[in-house]
Design a protein around this motif. Structure first.
Motif, PDB file in Angstrom:
ATOM      1  N   ASP A   1       0.840  -1.201   0.000  1.00  0.00           N
ATOM      2  CA  ASP A   1       0.000   0.000   0.000  1.00  0.00           C
ATOM      3  C   ASP A   1       0.875   1.252   0.000  1.00  0.00           C
ATOM      4  N   ARG A   2       1.926   1.229   0.837  1.00  0.00           N
ATOM      5  CA  ARG A   2       2.920   2.302   0.848  1.00  0.00           C
ATOM      6  C   ARG A   2       4.301   1.662   0.746  1.00  0.00           C
ATOM      7  N   ILE A   3       5.269   2.475   0.293  1.00  0.00           N
ATOM      8  CA  ILE A   3       6.623   1.961   0.100  1.00  0.00           C
ATOM      9  C   ILE A   3       7.625   2.908   0.750  1.00  0.00           C
TER      10      ILE A   3
ATOM     11  N   GLY B   1      21.158   2.381   5.764  1.00  0.00           N
ATOM     12  CA  GLY B   1      20.666   2.498   7.136  1.00  0.00           C
ATOM     13  C   GLY B   1      19.657   3.591   7.385  1.00  0.00           C
ATOM     14  N   LYS B   2      19.335   4.405   6.359  1.00  0.00           N
ATOM     15  CA  LYS B   2      18.382   5.512   6.552  1.00  0.00           C
ATOM     16  C   LYS B   2      17.261   5.448   5.524  1.00  0.00           C
ATOM     17  N   LEU B   3      16.093   5.994   5.888  1.00  0.00           N
ATOM     18  CA  LEU B   3      15.008   6.143   4.919  1.00  0.00           C
ATOM     19  C   LEU B   3      15.262   7.387   4.082  1.00  0.00           C
ATOM     20  N   VAL B   4      15.127   7.252   2.767  1.00  0.00           N
ATOM     21  CA  VAL B   4      15.292   8.418   1.892  1.00  0.00           C
ATOM     22  C   VAL B   4      13.959   8.875   1.304  1.00  0.00           C
ATOM     23  N   GLU B   5      12.960   7.966   1.275  1.00  0.00           N
ATOM     24  CA  GLU B   5      11.652   8.352   0.730  1.00  0.00           C
ATOM     25  C   GLU B   5      10.588   7.401   1.261  1.00  0.00           C
ATOM     26  N   LEU B   6       9.391   7.946   1.502  1.00  0.00           N
ATOM     27  CA  LEU B   6       8.260   7.157   1.985  1.00  0.00           C
ATOM     28  C   LEU B   6       6.978   7.773   1.453  1.00  0.00           C
TER      29      LEU B   6
ATOM     30  N   LEU C   1       4.899   6.831  -5.563  1.00  0.00           N
ATOM     31  CA  LEU C   1       6.327   6.564  -5.734  1.00  0.00           C
ATOM     32  C   LEU C   1       6.646   6.214  -7.178  1.00  0.00           C
ATOM     33  N   TYR C   2       5.819   5.393  -7.792  1.00  0.00           N
ATOM     34  CA  TYR C   2       6.104   4.974  -9.162  1.00  0.00           C
ATOM     35  C   TYR C   2       5.796   6.078 -10.172  1.00  0.00           C
TER      36      TYR C   2
ATOM     37  N   ASN D   1       5.861   9.499  -9.308  1.00  0.00           N
ATOM     38  CA  ASN D   1       6.607  10.724  -9.019  1.00  0.00           C
ATOM     39  C   ASN D   1       7.699  10.473  -7.976  1.00  0.00           C
ATOM     40  N   PRO D   2       8.724   9.676  -8.295  1.00  0.00           N
ATOM     41  CA  PRO D   2       9.818   9.478  -7.334  1.00  0.00           C
ATOM     42  C   PRO D   2      10.620  10.767  -7.198  1.00  0.00           C
ATOM     43  N   MET D   3      10.811  11.234  -5.957  1.00  0.00           N
ATOM     44  CA  MET D   3      11.487  12.520  -5.739  1.00  0.00           C
ATOM     45  C   MET D   3      12.973  12.368  -5.450  1.00  0.00           C
ATOM     46  N   HIS D   4      13.334  11.388  -4.649  1.00  0.00           N
ATOM     47  CA  HIS D   4      14.738  11.244  -4.267  1.00  0.00           C
ATOM     48  C   HIS D   4      15.542  10.648  -5.425  1.00  0.00           C
ATOM     49  N   PRO D   5      16.750  11.172  -5.690  1.00  0.00           N
ATOM     50  CA  PRO D   5      17.567  10.635  -6.794  1.00  0.00           C
ATOM     51  C   PRO D   5      17.822   9.133  -6.698  1.00  0.00           C
ATOM     52  N   TYR D   6      17.918   8.602  -5.468  1.00  0.00           N
ATOM     53  CA  TYR D   6      18.136   7.161  -5.318  1.00  0.00           C
ATOM     54  C   TYR D   6      16.891   6.382  -5.738  1.00  0.00           C
ATOM     55  N   SER D   7      15.698   6.872  -5.368  1.00  0.00           N
ATOM     56  CA  SER D   7      14.454   6.225  -5.791  1.00  0.00           C
ATOM     57  C   SER D   7      14.332   6.249  -7.309  1.00  0.00           C
ATOM     58  N   GLN D   8      14.708   7.369  -7.907  1.00  0.00           N
ATOM     59  CA  GLN D   8      14.654   7.484  -9.369  1.00  0.00           C
ATOM     60  C   GLN D   8      15.589   6.468 -10.026  1.00  0.00           C
TER      61      GLN D   8
END
Length: 327
Positions: free
Chosen positions: A228-230, A236-241, A247-248, A250-257
């Motif tokens: 439901d959420r990702i 070791g850290k969250l970069v996007e939630l 997320l699919y 509009n990924p905002m963080h460069p790592y998610s992209q």
């Protein structure tokens, strides 16, 4: 992060450091491997939160720290208003009945010397539930629920395929009627043809028993299907939630992209036009992370603040949390 009343589990500032020591007779503490470094997120009643990231980023350690299989270095894990990191002894033992885990490797997580009946009934024995005959009936019922023949109770794990072994692991996790299950990459060791069966089984059980999942994986197509959420994790850290669709789309963080650009699309026209984000370099050591943003050494969009200041994990849009200096 959320004030809604249906929050089942809240993780606040969770840290899990493993000490690095030197010396044989007298061991000196010379540093820490920061496997999990300050995670904060909520999981709502009845939802599936997907936790994704590349190997070694701390996903499995997060799941084990939440269940107190590892004692967290710092932070709180609040389950229905109770901080389970502060629990000891009998109170923690009672709480453990409500939280279970499906392990990654169906070959290593089942005792080869125990029959299937003994494996599934073990949680019932540990918590002194049911007598002999009732316990046997409960085990057969659980095997039936996960799609296995109830008369397999006297067989051993080596007599089953990988998919069947994972179903045994699911039956064991369901034995105590838990509210929350950590699924630690439950399909990564299985053939592709079997993966869909296990995923569909988990979804059916969630509907039937009202389960809440933390689904750990690195297969983004599977996570998109079940979550439901990702939450995206790096070193070791969250970069996007955010929600699955957001997320699919509009990924905002460069790592998610970069992660999403690696997912193959079964359309040759779209695949040909699509731009891949190729990350250069290796993941830094969790024992010596970068000074500013953990991702700055590989980020194609990094600029001066990224190398000096750790970005705050904040809500950029409604329900969309990002840790990045670009926003």
């Amino acid at each position: 992060m959320s004030e809604q009343k249906d929050v089942l589990l809240r993780v606040d500032g969770l840290k899990m450091y493993f000490p690095i020591t030197q010396g044989i007779v007298v061991q000196r503490h010379v540093g820490d491997v920061k496997a999990v470094d300050g995670l904060t997120f909520d999981i709502h009643q009845g939802e599936t939160l997907g936790l994704v990231g590349e190997s070694g980023c701390g996903k499995s350690t997060t799941g084990r720290a939440i269940l107190q299989l590892y004692k967290p270095t710092a932070g709180q894990v609040i389950f229905e208003g109770e901080d389970i990191t502060a629990m000891r002894g009998e109170s923690l033992r009672k709480m453990r009945r409500r939280m279970q885990m499906i392990f990654q490797d169906p070959y290593a997580s089942l005792n080869p010397r125990m029959t299937v009946g003994n494996i599934v009934s073990e949680p019932l024995e540990v918590h002194s539930l049911f007598n002999g005959k009732e316990r046997r009936e409960k085990v057969k019922e659980l095997l039936d629920v996960v799609g296995l023949n109830p008369y397999f109770v006297n067989r051993y794990p080596h007599e089953f395929s990988g998919g069947q072994r994972q179903r045994i692991g699911v039956a064991r996790a369901l034995a105590l009627n838990p509210d929350f299950i950590v699924c630690d990459e439950p399909i990564s060791a299985l053939d592709v043809s079997i993966q869909a069966q296990v995923i569909n089984l988990l979804e059916d059980l969630q509907q039937e028993f009202g389960l809440t999942y933390l689904f750990i994986a690195h297969d983004l197509s599977v996570v998109r299907h079940i979550s439901d959420r990702i939450a995206v994790m790096y070193l070791g850290k969250l970069v996007e939630l955010t929600t699955r669709d957001e997320l699919y789309a509009n990924p905002m963080h460069p790592y998610s992209q970069a992660l999403l650009s690696a997912v193959p699309i079964p359309d040759p026209v779209v695949e040909e036009k699509r731009q891949r984000v190729i990350l250069e370099g290796d993941v830094p050591s969790p024992a010596n992370p970068p000074k500013g943003c953990n991702f700055c050494t590989r980020c194609p969009k990094a600029f001066e603040p990224c190398y000096e200041t750790e970005p705050e994990f904040k809500e950029i849009e409604s329900g969309h949390w990002v840790a990045c200096h670009l926003y």
